[in-house]
Design an enzyme around this catalytic site. Structure first.
Site, PDB file in Angstrom:
ATOM      1  CG  ASP A 120      -2.040  -1.041   1.103  1.00 10.68           C
ATOM      2  OD1 ASP A 120      -2.344  -1.457  -0.030  1.00 10.68           O
ATOM      3  OD2 ASP A 120      -2.589  -1.432   2.149  1.00 10.68           O
ATOM      4  CE  LYS A 134     -10.726  -4.189   1.437  1.00  6.56           C
ATOM      5  NZ  LYS A 134      -9.904  -5.408   1.361  1.00  6.56           N
ATOM      6  CE  LYS A 140      -7.139  -2.629   2.124  1.00  4.32           C
ATOM      7  NZ  LYS A 140      -5.770  -2.644   1.610  1.00  4.32           N
TER       8      LYS A 140
END
Length: 674
Positions: free
Chosen positions: A46, A123, A318
């Protein structure tokens, strides 16, 4: 992190950095999506991805269609039939702090001119999955692939207990969701992998991906996969107007939906939801790596639309990695099957993400040097992908005075031979082919289920065979006798007969198992099967040129170079001779791909548009692909045929303007009967 803000780069500097980042990200994407074997954490990926985004935003002229920021998902696996998604399966934008999430919400409200309700969902850390039903019956399951074209995994999906094979109503529809592996199933799978000499999976996400993409559905069935369904395609057909209603509708049809989704009307409610699952995530029986916000109003979703890569109406928050503090007491170095020597930190046991951790991989010598990790250091740990413990940073202020740098070995800890760096790789490697640690790993790999499948020959038995000097390489396995095995601890007549029978049966394996079992660098099970099918036997592969091997579809120059280098070695040539003399099969005897007979669409690029009385579009797509057609989603100069049903629309007009041949349903039926 970039050395300076993106806007301070010159164009030349930015271009060089962009090329470097794209190359690195593409390598990591290949490892993560296609090989299901990531080598870096999600956080590292990321960080590099956001660096690339920043540079492309500063210099838009550097953006290209093949940039990782513009592409969705996986590289397509050629082992599976391709599936054209009528509606693309896009990726999802993400943020990494509550502040960024609040900014996204503010932009959303500004764009639509009023407050927005969101459906907030967990998620799930898994693999995106599409399911298509006709008259209530499951007819197709597929992966996301590159977003436009996925892999047909229907046979494997049929083995997943939570996927309904028949809906509670006879509806035709498509739903999408996540295929995942529960934590308990992941622990069982990795324990089995280690027992059988296989490589443990890095995390449940990669285990789920690898399990769903098995060529043998029986393997998938044994992996205990599960699903959560969260997207209803074309919900207006069913008078569903919100995401929350869609989840209830799908649950009523028999799908498993996640019970934790809820509607939130403000950021305070969303913050409460995030804090709850940041705290409770370890107690869940499945992995989550964040929270997803979706505009609840489906009409507003349609109005907002999508970018090239992501929907504008949803975002993923996230989780930051969970950390724990501990002290390193030792660094041990172990030798793997290919000779790579890997350091592991031995630490005070500490609780991290719900488990007790006492060891953590340090990956390689460069990581030890770059992070300046020393024996005696106090360090912070996190779990890569919430599974693999890693040292995130050293607390230098707590370092004891006069602590020396960690020693990096110059000699192999198993055989004592000098360690080397091959080419420009980071890893330290022992290149002694007779290194005891390597031989043990090679023997275990050779006997593993996906290689020669010698049941009962695990690491402990291999270690005994080595200790008693009964085997020094894989060829020696085929000369073992009952008297030899009787020398092993706790080996009685039944165990002896079973192992000798398993060894004898392995002689008849198709050669792709042998190729994989030899442990050639870069050659996994899929590459081994492709090579075996292409060359037909081991002799042709051994004598093929590097160019000929590289030209084989899905092989390429890296694997080709590794194969040629491997078979050049005199020790390897001697080993193959010994295997031949032991009557080990060296020919490909597996299934061959069916040859598509001549048909009216064989080799043609076909586009389907409109509605059909006799077909659903997914079923027609599958039938045409079975006849050798390449079915695509848009009309261009390369289109060979447009098959048009009722209400064909813009694709029909474009085909007419390009003089593309057009076939209606009556003509199609006549051709299919021929």
């Amino acid at each position: 992190m970039l050395a300076k803000p993106a806007a301070q780069f010159t164009l030349e500097e930015a271009q060089a950095e962009v090329e470097k980042l794209r190359k690195q990200l593409n390598q990591w994407r290949l490892e993560y999506y296609t090989k299901d074997a990531p080598t870096v954490t999600d956080n590292v990926y990321d960080d590099h991805y956001r660096d690339l985004q920043a540079l492309e935003e500063a210099y838009p002229k550097l953006v290209t269609p093949d940039s990782p920021t513009q592409e969705v998902g996986d590289v397509i696996n050629s082992d599976f039939a391709k599936v054209q998604h009528p509606i693309p399966m896009l990726s999802m934008g993400d943020v990494f702090s509550f502040e960024e999430l609040s900014e996204w919400d503010a932009r959303m409200q500004s764009n639509v001119g009023h407050p927005v309700d969101y459906n907030v969902e967990l998620k799930i850390d898994g693999l995106a999955l599409s399911l298509i039903y006709e008259n209530g019956k499951l007819v197709q399951g597929s992966t996301r692939g590159d977003g436009n074209v996925g892999e047909d995994v229907t046979r494997n999906v049929l083995t997943i207990a939570s996927v309904p094979k028949q809906l509670k109503q006879p509806l035709s529809l498509e739903v999408r969701g996540e295929c995942y592996m529960p934590k308990a199933a992941f622990a069982k799978l990795n324990a089995r992998q280690e027992t059988e000499g296989g490589t443990p999976f890095a995390n449940p996400r990669n285990a789920a991906a690898g399990s769903l993409r098995q060529l043998d559905a029986k393997v998938t069935a044994a992996r205990e996969l599960d699903t959560f369904i969260y997207t209803l395609i074309e919900p207006e057909q069913f008078n569903v107007t919100t995401q929350h209603e869609a989840i209830a509708f799908m649950q009523a049809l028999g799908f498993t939906t996640n019970p934790s989704s809820e509607v939130a009307g403000d950021m305070q409610a969303i913050d409460t939801y995030i804090k709850k699952y940041t705290t409770d995530r370890d107690a869940l029986p499945y992995g989550i790596d964040g929270i997803v916000l979706k505009v609840n109003d489906l009409a507003l979703q349609a109005q907002l639309g999508n970018t090239v890569k992501v929907p504008r109406w949803e975002i993923a928050y996230k989780f930051p990695p969970e950390e724990a503090e501990t002290v390193i007491h030792d660094i041990v170095w172990t030798v793997g099957r290919t000779g790579v020597v890997t350091p592991t930190a031995v630490m005070d046991p500490v609780q991290l993400a719900g488990t007790t951790v006492a060891r953590a991989t340090l990956h390689n010598a460069d990581m030890i040097r770059d992070k300046d990790i020393r024996i005696g250091d106090t360090v912070m740990l996190h779990k890569a992908g919430d599974i693999i413990p890693e040292v995130s940073r050293v607390l230098v202020a707590k370092r004891p005075v006069d602590t020396p740098p960690a020693p990096i070995p110059e000699a192999c800890p198993s055989c004592g031979q000098k360690l080397v760096h091959l080419d420009d790789e980071v890893a330290l490697r022992c290149i002694n082919p007779m290194c005891p640690a390597q031989v043990q790993e090679q023997l275990t790999h050779f006997a593993s289920r996906n290689a020669m499948n010698i049941d009962g020959l695990g690491p402990k038995i291999v270690a005994q065979l080595q200790a008693k000097h009964l085997v020094k390489d894989v060829a020696d396995l085929y000369h073992l006798t009952a008297a030899d095995l009787a020398k092993l601890d706790k080996f009685k007549e039944k165990s002896i007969n079973n192992l000798l029978s398993a060894i004898n049966n392995s002689r008849q394996n198709s050669v792709e198992r042998l190729i994989f079992g030899l442990g050639i660098r870069h050659v996994g099970g899929k590459a081994a099967r492709i090579l075996a099918e292409h060359f037909g036997d081991l002799d042709h592969l051994m004598t093929a040129s590097q160019e000929a091997i590289a030209d084989v579809p899905n092989i390429g120059p890296t694997i080709a170079e590794a194969i040629v280098t491997y078979f050049k070695a005199a020790t390897v040539q001697k080993l193959i001779t010994q295997l031949r003399e032991a009557d080990v099969n060296l020919r490909y005897t597996g299934p061959t791909k069916p040859v598509v007979k001549d048909s009216f669409v064989a080799g043609k690029t076909v586009v389907i548009t409109g509605k059909f009385a006799e077909f659903s579009r997914p079923a027609l797509t599958k039938q045409l692909e079975g006849l050798g057609a390449k079915v695509t989603g848009s009309v261009s100069k390369k289109t060979d045929l447009l098959i048009a049903g009722d209400a064909a629309g813009s694709k029909l007009a474009k085909a007419q303007s390009l003089n593309v041949p057009i076939m209606n349903e009556t003509e199609l039926l006549a051709n299919l009967k021929d």
